[in-house]
Design a protein around this motif. Structure first.
Motif, PDB file in Angstrom:
ATOM      1  N   ALA B  77      57.404  41.771   4.459  1.00 31.78           N
ATOM      2  CA  ALA B  77      57.462  41.173   3.415  1.00 31.78           C
ATOM      3  C   ALA B  77      56.925  39.620   3.447  1.00 31.78           C
ATOM      4  CB  ALA B  77      59.092  40.825   2.990  1.00 31.78           C
ATOM      5  N   PRO B  78      57.322  38.865   4.706  1.00 32.49           N
ATOM      6  CA  PRO B  78      56.982  37.548   4.847  1.00 32.49           C
ATOM      7  C   PRO B  78      55.378  37.438   5.080  1.00 32.49           C
ATOM      8  CG  PRO B  78      58.890  37.917   6.493  1.00 32.49           C
ATOM      9  CD  PRO B  78      58.272  39.207   5.770  1.00 32.49           C
ATOM     10  N   LEU B  79      54.777  38.579   5.928  1.00 33.77           N
ATOM     11  CA  LEU B  79      53.394  38.638   6.077  1.00 33.77           C
ATOM     12  C   LEU B  79      52.701  39.001   4.801  1.00 33.77           C
ATOM     13  CD1 LEU B  79      51.375  38.740   8.095  1.00 33.77           C
ATOM     14  CD2 LEU B  79      51.538  41.201   8.261  1.00 33.77           C
ATOM     15  N   SER B  80      53.016  40.042   4.016  1.00 30.91           N
ATOM     16  CA  SER B  80      52.562  39.961   2.435  1.00 30.91           C
ATOM     17  C   SER B  80      52.545  38.989   1.677  1.00 30.91           C
ATOM     18  CB  SER B  80      53.229  41.271   2.041  1.00 30.91           C
ATOM     19  OG  SER B  80      52.490  41.654   0.595  1.00 30.91           O
ATOM     20  N   VAL B  81      53.676  37.981   1.482  1.00 30.29           N
ATOM     21  CA  VAL B  81      53.907  36.892   0.822  1.00 30.29           C
ATOM     22  C   VAL B  81      52.719  36.042   1.530  1.00 30.29           C
ATOM     23  CG1 VAL B  81      55.212  34.925  -0.061  1.00 30.29           C
ATOM     24  CG2 VAL B  81      56.100  37.578  -0.093  1.00 30.29           C
ATOM     25  N   ALA B  82      52.898  35.717   2.757  1.00 27.49           N
ATOM     26  CA  ALA B  82      51.979  34.582   3.303  1.00 27.49           C
ATOM     27  C   ALA B  82      50.297  34.964   3.117  1.00 27.49           C
ATOM     28  CB  ALA B  82      52.249  34.584   4.853  1.00 27.49           C
ATOM     29  N   VAL B  83      50.136  36.154   3.246  1.00 27.02           N
ATOM     30  CA  VAL B  83      48.740  36.498   3.061  1.00 27.02           C
ATOM     31  C   VAL B  83      48.294  36.235   1.754  1.00 27.02           C
ATOM     32  CG1 VAL B  83      47.003  38.479   3.049  1.00 27.02           C
ATOM     33  CG2 VAL B  83      48.534  38.303   4.909  1.00 27.02           C
ATOM     34  N   SER B  84      48.950  36.889   0.641  1.00 26.27           N
ATOM     35  CA  SER B  84      48.889  36.555  -0.743  1.00 26.27           C
ATOM     36  C   SER B  84      48.621  34.990  -1.070  1.00 26.27           C
ATOM     37  CB  SER B  84      49.962  37.146  -1.597  1.00 26.27           C
ATOM     38  OG  SER B  84      50.244  38.495  -1.352  1.00 26.27           O
ATOM     39  N   VAL B 214      57.884  36.240  -6.624  1.00 25.14           N
ATOM     40  CA  VAL B 214      57.025  36.951  -5.976  1.00 25.14           C
ATOM     41  C   VAL B 214      57.728  37.202  -4.565  1.00 25.14           C
ATOM     42  CG1 VAL B 214      55.041  36.863  -4.368  1.00 25.14           C
ATOM     43  CG2 VAL B 214      54.912  36.352  -6.621  1.00 25.14           C
ATOM     44  N   SER B 215      58.611  36.572  -3.893  1.00 24.13           N
ATOM     45  CA  SER B 215      59.354  36.929  -2.811  1.00 24.13           C
ATOM     46  C   SER B 215      60.420  37.867  -3.137  1.00 24.13           C
ATOM     47  CB  SER B 215      59.927  35.512  -1.875  1.00 24.13           C
ATOM     48  OG  SER B 215      58.824  34.672  -1.565  1.00 24.13           O
ATOM     49  N   LEU B 216      61.120  37.799  -3.985  1.00 25.26           N
ATOM     50  CA  LEU B 216      62.225  38.646  -4.338  1.00 25.26           C
ATOM     51  C   LEU B 216      61.651  40.105  -4.514  1.00 25.26           C
ATOM     52  CD1 LEU B 216      65.300  38.440  -4.734  1.00 25.26           C
ATOM     53  CD2 LEU B 216      64.990  38.187  -7.223  1.00 25.26           C
ATOM     54  N   MET B 217      60.845  40.107  -5.529  1.00 18.64           N
ATOM     55  CA  MET B 217      60.164  41.558  -5.680  1.00 18.64           C
ATOM     56  C   MET B 217      59.653  42.069  -4.697  1.00 18.64           C
ATOM     57  SD  MET B 217      60.840  41.323  -8.808  1.00 18.64           S
ATOM     58  CE  MET B 217      60.305  43.189  -9.528  1.00 18.64           C
ATOM     59  N   THR B 218      58.740  41.275  -3.731  1.00 20.85           N
ATOM     60  CA  THR B 218      58.399  41.981  -2.520  1.00 20.85           C
ATOM     61  C   THR B 218      59.452  42.433  -1.770  1.00 20.85           C
ATOM     62  OG1 THR B 218      56.502  40.437  -2.685  1.00 20.85           O
ATOM     63  CG2 THR B 218      56.774  41.602  -0.542  1.00 20.85           C
ATOM     64  N   LEU B 219      60.470  41.609  -1.621  1.00 20.25           N
ATOM     65  CA  LEU B 219      61.648  42.240  -0.789  1.00 20.25           C
ATOM     66  C   LEU B 219      62.342  43.359  -1.283  1.00 20.25           C
ATOM     67  CD1 LEU B 219      63.378  40.930   1.726  1.00 20.25           C
ATOM     68  CD2 LEU B 219      65.130  40.201  -0.217  1.00 20.25           C
ATOM     69  N   ILE B 220      62.401  43.471  -2.321  1.00 16.08           N
ATOM     70  CA  ILE B 220      63.019  44.686  -2.886  1.00 16.08           C
ATOM     71  C   ILE B 220      62.028  45.773  -2.975  1.00 16.08           C
ATOM     72  CG2 ILE B 220      64.045  45.719  -5.264  1.00 16.08           C
ATOM     73  CD1 ILE B 220      64.839  42.893  -6.034  1.00 16.08           C
ATOM     74  N   ILE B 272      70.327  46.933  -0.757  1.00 15.35           N
ATOM     75  CA  ILE B 272      69.479  45.766  -1.457  1.00 15.35           C
ATOM     76  C   ILE B 272      70.137  45.076  -2.178  1.00 15.35           C
ATOM     77  CG2 ILE B 272      67.642  45.586  -3.133  1.00 15.35           C
ATOM     78  CD1 ILE B 272      66.615  48.564  -2.503  1.00 15.35           C
ATOM     79  N   LEU B 273      71.221  45.143  -2.762  1.00 18.69           N
ATOM     80  CA  LEU B 273      71.919  44.152  -3.627  1.00 18.69           C
ATOM     81  C   LEU B 273      72.510  43.183  -2.802  1.00 18.69           C
ATOM     82  CD1 LEU B 273      73.145  43.680  -6.274  1.00 18.69           C
ATOM     83  CD2 LEU B 273      75.247  45.248  -5.973  1.00 18.69           C
ATOM     84  N   ALA B 274      73.051  43.528  -1.539  1.00 17.65           N
ATOM     85  CA  ALA B 274      73.653  42.905  -0.481  1.00 17.65           C
ATOM     86  C   ALA B 274      72.626  41.790  -0.284  1.00 17.65           C
ATOM     87  CB  ALA B 274      74.350  43.446   0.391  1.00 17.65           C
ATOM     88  N   VAL B 275      71.512  42.254   0.348  1.00 22.01           N
ATOM     89  CA  VAL B 275      70.510  41.213   0.901  1.00 22.01           C
ATOM     90  C   VAL B 275      69.920  40.494  -0.204  1.00 22.01           C
ATOM     91  CG1 VAL B 275      68.054  41.337   1.867  1.00 22.01           C
ATOM     92  CG2 VAL B 275      69.859  42.850   2.595  1.00 22.01           C
ATOM     93  N   THR B 276      69.777  40.782  -1.454  1.00 18.59           N
ATOM     94  CA  THR B 276      69.436  39.959  -2.566  1.00 18.59           C
ATOM     95  C   THR B 276      70.199  38.947  -2.915  1.00 18.59           C
ATOM     96  OG1 THR B 276      68.414  41.919  -3.490  1.00 18.59           O
ATOM     97  CG2 THR B 276      68.179  40.032  -4.759  1.00 18.59           C
ATOM     98  N   LEU B 277      71.624  39.425  -2.943  1.00 19.76           N
ATOM     99  CA  LEU B 277      72.627  38.262  -3.046  1.00 19.76           C
ATOM    100  C   LEU B 277      72.716  37.270  -2.074  1.00 19.76           C
ATOM    101  CD1 LEU B 277      75.442  40.274  -4.639  1.00 19.76           C
ATOM    102  CD2 LEU B 277      74.023  38.793  -5.737  1.00 19.76           C
ATOM    103  N   GLY B 283      70.218  30.100  -0.895  1.00 22.39           N
ATOM    104  CA  GLY B 283      69.389  29.318  -1.895  1.00 22.39           C
ATOM    105  C   GLY B 283      68.056  29.289  -1.424  1.00 22.39           C
ATOM    106  N   LEU B 284      67.415  30.345  -1.178  1.00 19.47           N
ATOM    107  CA  LEU B 284      65.986  31.095  -0.805  1.00 19.47           C
ATOM    108  C   LEU B 284      65.204  31.299  -1.794  1.00 19.47           C
ATOM    109  CD1 LEU B 284      65.888  32.524   2.640  1.00 19.47           C
ATOM    110  CD2 LEU B 284      65.288  30.291   2.040  1.00 19.47           C
ATOM    111  N   LEU B 285      66.097  32.410  -2.855  1.00 24.31           N
ATOM    112  CA  LEU B 285      65.386  33.036  -3.707  1.00 24.31           C
ATOM    113  C   LEU B 285      65.980  32.593  -5.195  1.00 24.31           C
ATOM    114  CD1 LEU B 285      64.671  36.256  -2.085  1.00 24.31           C
ATOM    115  CD2 LEU B 285      63.136  34.566  -2.303  1.00 24.31           C
ATOM    116  N   ARG B 286      65.560  31.557  -5.799  1.00 26.02           N
ATOM    117  CA  ARG B 286      66.079  31.486  -7.175  1.00 26.02           C
ATOM    118  C   ARG B 286      65.108  31.291  -8.314  1.00 26.02           C
ATOM    119  NH1 ARG B 286      71.587  29.459  -7.238  1.00 26.02           N
ATOM    120  NH2 ARG B 286      72.262  29.480  -4.922  1.00 26.02           N
TER     121      ARG B 286
END
Lengths: 398, 292
Positions: B77-84, B214-220, B272-277, B283-286
């Motif tokens: 996930a971090p790699l994908s977002v960073a490359v994008s 983008v980060s939230l959708m990539t994470l899920i 997934i719910l726990a990680v997203t919450l 405060g990372l993904l809002r």
């Protein structure tokens, strides 16, 4: 399924000529989707009248009650049971009832580079495990870096199960209710299997080598491989005709020398044809299946597809008699055994490969791997134990 | 009933029928031991309560699959977002010509068929004849069995997934970048900001809402890893690339243990719910809120 579905259509005109009141419609399905498609069709009550089945799927469909028993029909048609390979016919019978008619036979034996073996000083293909290991060591000594004496892909469970059957392992115990992988017989087979890797005779690799199998075989990267009849067709189709003289097919070596020089056991595989119980045209379906089981049709189907006939009389055909490599399959087909006939077998088999791989890589000891495999198998078979116990208590037969 | 409710009623009915009802049925299924025997005869169905869930916790294959999935998320996930983000920043630069051509090329992997791509990548990863090992050989690295070595199989899958997916997020981030007013960059330049400082103080803060989305959708999406291991390795070598969804597919559709598979589906949902919450809580993904 697969190519056979297309090729069998060539046999339909003769059947329709003999049975003017019947029409055959063949629906072809790829092998990769066939298992799921059959189960889905069963649930949707959309099965055809006759179906082709991989032999390992028969227990599943019998558990579902999808097939019609064939014993009475076989007797009425006076079909000679002895004419079928005994081990292959046994794969279609569960607890004394025959549920399908063998169509073509399949087993595994040793494909090897006869020229590389001869150059390494091994004149005859090995007949015992000890001779096998020695032969592979000689081939490896001569081979050089990166070249392997035998390829045993870690994704395949068949070679290990073949070795276990040769050692007399039952794979499941107590009426197929529990795993029996910690038995001495299976452990002995696993120890021999592991020794092939640890002595550097087989590479520790997965499916990567299989992409280029025939080319790698021709180039000498692997000197032998355990495979089935389809490999005959693949090797002949993909490699130049001159290569034919450089490889051979030999029956599996046995753990010890056999009295009658018999080969070691191998797996009883292949496909069979069954009549669907819910079909309104069972009689017609039976006539089609019996037609395909006739000796001339079996030989004709071999000519079309290269699939080996399940009936021994069909092997008198000139094309089969003149092929020495097919003769090796004939010799092996007289010594085959089926895997346990439980619906969960495919699931259990997929875990055998996984735990054997852990033992090969040293991630688990052989003992721990087999204990883990037994635990998983026992868990998978829990429902079967409950169904059998309940049916026993109710007094009915499963 | 207010007119507003009448207006949404058709859509709500469709959602209820095609989403809520199946999910509730699935929950019910996870409380039973539905399997092939049940397909044969409904009398073979047993109510299992929370047994399926308890068995999952006891199952080493479940924990392995969970570990594999978390590894994929943590690496991918971090790699994908960073490359994008990197690709979007490069494409947005005023010195770049033929932006449209590059945008199309970088987006191409997203629209390719995974099955066809997997065949090519399997050859790229081949230990002896693959391009990747050949390239590593020129810098003196010993050949790696990418898809056959349990240590390298998951990184190999990560590489494939990043290559295949980065174009999608890149296009979204590009749109976000183009929404940053040019006057702000000009003002920053007048104040003597270097390129890096402009990135840190102008671009990233204004890109934050898009980046959050983008980060939230990539994470899920990464938690639902299935297609790449299914096509490339079938979960092998051993269980090294068996992800949770692949395990669910095998148990549910290959072996017909639908009760177990349904339980696994709800466990994945909870994870997934726990990680997203948690990510939002820290405060990372809002998405939708600019960063303070």
């Amino acid at each position: 399924m697969g190519r056979e579905g297309e090729l069998v259509r060539a046999l339909v005109p003769e059947f329709e000529r003999r049975n003017p009141d019947l029409r055959v419609h063949v629906q072809q399905v790829p092998w990769s989707a066939a298992h799921e498609k059959i189960l889905t069709a069963y649930v949707g009550e959309a099965l055809p009248d006759a179906i082709q089945l991989g032999n390992t799927w028969i227990p599943e469909l019998v558990a579902l009650g999808a097939l019609a028993p064939l014993d009475a029909r076989i007797a009425a048609a006076a079909l000679a049971r002895e004419d079928f390979f005994a081990g292959v016919l046994d794969a279609t019978a569960i607890e004394g009832t025959t549920w399908a008619l063998p169509w073509y036979a399949d087993t595994r034996l040793l494909f090897y580079r006869s020229d590389l073996f001869t150059a390494a000083g091994v004149a005859e293909p090995p007949r015992t495990w000890a001779a096998w290991r020695a032969a592979l060591a000689q081939v490896r000594a001569r081979g050089g870096a990166g070249r392997h004496a035998i390829l045993l892909p870690l994704t395949e469970w068949e070679p290990l199960v073949i070795l276990a059957l040769q050692r007399g392992a039952t794979l499941l115990r107590d009426g197929d209710r529990y795993g029996d992988f910690s038995s001495a017989a299976f452990r002995g087979a696993l120890d021999f299997y592991l020794s092939l890797f640890h002595e550097g005779l087989a590479p520790v690799s997965g499916a990567a080598e299989l992409a280029n199998l025939q080319q790698d075989f021709a180039a000498g990267w692997l000197a032998s491989y355990v495979s089935g009849p389809w490999q005959l067709g693949e090797l002949r189709r993909r490699l130049p005709p001159a290569f034919e003289a450089q490889w051979g097919a030999a029956p599996m070596p046995a753990p010890e020398a056999q009295a009658d020089d018999a080969p070691g056991l191998s797996l009883a595989g292949g496909a069979s044809l069954a009549v669907v119980r819910s079909s309104p045209r069972r009689e017609a379906a039976w006539r089609w299946i019996a037609f395909l089981a006739e000796t001339e049709q079996q030989a004709a189907f071999y000519a079309l597809s290269g699939n080996l006939p399940a009936r021994q009389s069909a092997w008198r055909d000139a094309r089969l008699r003149s092929d020495p490599k097919a003769a090796a399959f004939h010799a092996q087909l007289e010594h085959v055994r089926a895997t346990p006939k439980v619906p969960e077998w495919e699931r259990i088999a997929s875990r055998i490969a996984r735990h054997a791989e852990a033992a090969v890589r040293g991630a688990e000891s052989a003992e721990a791997a087999l204990a883990a495999l037994d635990r998983e198998t026992d868990r998978v078979l829990e429902k079967r134990r409950w169904v059998l116990a309940r049916d026993d208590a109710a007094g009915s037969t499963p | 009933m207010s007119p507003g409710l009448w207006f949404v009623a058709p859509a709500l009915t469709a959602i209820a029928l095609f989403f809520l009802v199946p999910v509730a049925a699935s929950l019910g299924l996870s409380l039973t031991d539905f399997d092939l025997y049940t397909v044969a005869d409904a009398a073979n169905l047993r109510f299992a309560g929370l047994d399926n869930y308890r068995q999952l916790l006891d199952d080493p294959v479940f924990w392995t699959s969970l570990r594999n999935t978390v590894t994929f998320v943590a690496l991918g996930a971090p790699l994908s977002v960073a490359v994008s983000l990197g690709a979007a920043l490069l494409l947005n630069h005023r010195l770049v010509r033929w932006k449209g051509v590059f945008r199309t090329l970088y987006f191409l992997p997203v629209v390719t068929t995974l099955v066809a791509v997997a065949v090519v990548w399997r050859f790229l990863y081949h230990p002896r004849v693959g391009l990747l090992n050949r390239a590593l050989e020129t810098v003196g690295v010993a050949p790696v069995d990418w898809l056959g070595d349990p240590r390298w199989a998951m990184p190999a899958i990560v590489l494939l997934a990043v290559w295949k997916g980065f174009g999608f997020n890149m296009v979204i981030l590009l749109a976000g970048l183009q929404a940053v007013p040019a006057q702000l960059y000009e003002a920053a330049r007048l104040d003597g900001a270097s390129a890096l400082q402009q990135l840190r103080h102008v671009t990233l803060p204004l890109l934050a809402p898009t980046l959050s989305f983008v980060s939230l959708m990539t994470l899920i999406g990464h938690f639902q890893l299935f297609a790449e291991p299914y096509v490339m390795t079938q979960g092998g070598p051993g269980d090294a690339t068996r992800s949770l969804v692949l395990l669910m597919y095998e148990r549910g559709f290959r072996w017909w243990s639908l009760g177990q598979a349904a339980a696994l589906a709800f466990v994945l949902f909870a994870i997934i719910l726990a990680v997203t919450l948690a990510a939002r809580g820290v405060g990372l993904l809002r998405p939708g809120e600019a960063r303070p």
